[in-house]
Design a protein around this motif. Sequence first.
Motif, mmCIF file in Angstrom:
data_model
loop_
_atom_site.group_PDB
_atom_site.id
_atom_site.type_symbol
_atom_site.label_atom_id
_atom_site.label_comp_id
_atom_site.label_asym_id
_atom_site.label_seq_id
_atom_site.Cartn_x
_atom_site.Cartn_y
_atom_site.Cartn_z
ATOM 1 N N ASP A 1 40.381 42.012 42.661
ATOM 2 C CA ASP A 1 41.715 42.585 42.849
ATOM 3 C C ASP A 1 42.710 42.055 41.821
ATOM 4 N N GLU A 2 42.531 40.800 41.406
ATOM 5 C CA GLU A 2 43.447 40.178 40.444
ATOM 6 C C GLU A 2 43.076 40.512 39.000
ATOM 7 N N SER A 3 41.958 41.187 38.821
ATOM 8 C CA SER A 3 41.501 41.535 37.483
ATOM 9 C C SER A 3 42.553 42.378 36.774
ATOM 10 N N PRO A 4 42.747 42.146 35.471
ATOM 11 C CA PRO A 4 43.751 42.908 34.727
ATOM 12 C C PRO A 4 43.536 44.419 34.799
ATOM 13 N N ALA A 5 42.300 44.855 34.764
ATOM 14 C CA ALA A 5 42.001 46.288 34.863
ATOM 15 C C ALA A 5 41.499 46.564 36.269
ATOM 16 N N LYS A 6 42.339 47.112 37.112
ATOM 17 C CA LYS A 6 41.961 47.326 38.512
ATOM 18 C C LYS A 6 42.134 48.785 38.942
ATOM 19 N N PRO A 7 41.612 49.733 38.208
ATOM 20 C CA PRO A 7 41.739 51.118 38.664
ATOM 21 C C PRO A 7 40.769 51.400 39.801
ATOM 22 N N ASP A 8 41.297 51.822 40.942
ATOM 23 C CA ASP A 8 40.469 52.080 42.120
ATOM 24 C C ASP A 8 39.381 53.118 41.873
ATOM 25 N N GLY A 9 39.650 54.069 40.995
ATOM 26 C CA GLY A 9 38.706 55.148 40.801
ATOM 27 C C GLY A 9 37.467 54.765 40.021
ATOM 28 N N GLN A 10 37.491 53.650 39.302
ATOM 29 C CA GLN A 10 36.325 53.265 38.521
ATOM 30 C C GLN A 10 35.160 52.905 39.430
#
Length: 191
Positions: free
Chosen positions: A95-104
């Motif tokens: 969740d804290e990752s810089p790239a957190k797009p839910d759709g991936q």
Amino acid sequence: ETMRSDFASAFYHANKCLALAEDCGSASVYQSALGNLGNICYHRGAFDEATQFLTQAIATPQRSDVWVGCADTLARVSLAQDRLDDCASWLDKIDESPAKPDGQYAHRYAELTRAQLLARQGRLDDAIRQVHRVSTLAVDSGDQYLASHARLIEAELLQEAGRLEECARILSDVKDAFPSQSPDFVARYER
């Protein structure tokens, strides 16, 4: 091979991929191969081996889809070993990752792991809402495999919550997915 439960062949090919990645010097392919080996070990129940491969794979500072997938598998290993705090910690790192797009892809599966963690923590209503959210993400992205698996997990949670009519409705709906699903899907359905 993992989808067909042919773990010996999957392990052989993943090791071969790892050696080739090392030979050609491709860091991203090397990371993916380590992640694949970890995932295969997880599915075989070899949790210590899985942890070794996955820990190596996420040692790079990348926060790629591969990194997220490896962190999610580490969360699932922790969940399988009843280390709920460790599972939550891995999911929080995602969740804290810089790239957190839910759709991936990897993020959708991590969201399903979160639902399973909530259920194990006894937070059934939260888990049901979470798995329903995962179903929506899966349908929106065209991920039929995840959509079907999320629905089965939702049925299990509804059964556990005593909401049997809703559970039976979902079980009736997911039967249509059988021809395109893996053996573990059918086993989960039968359970």
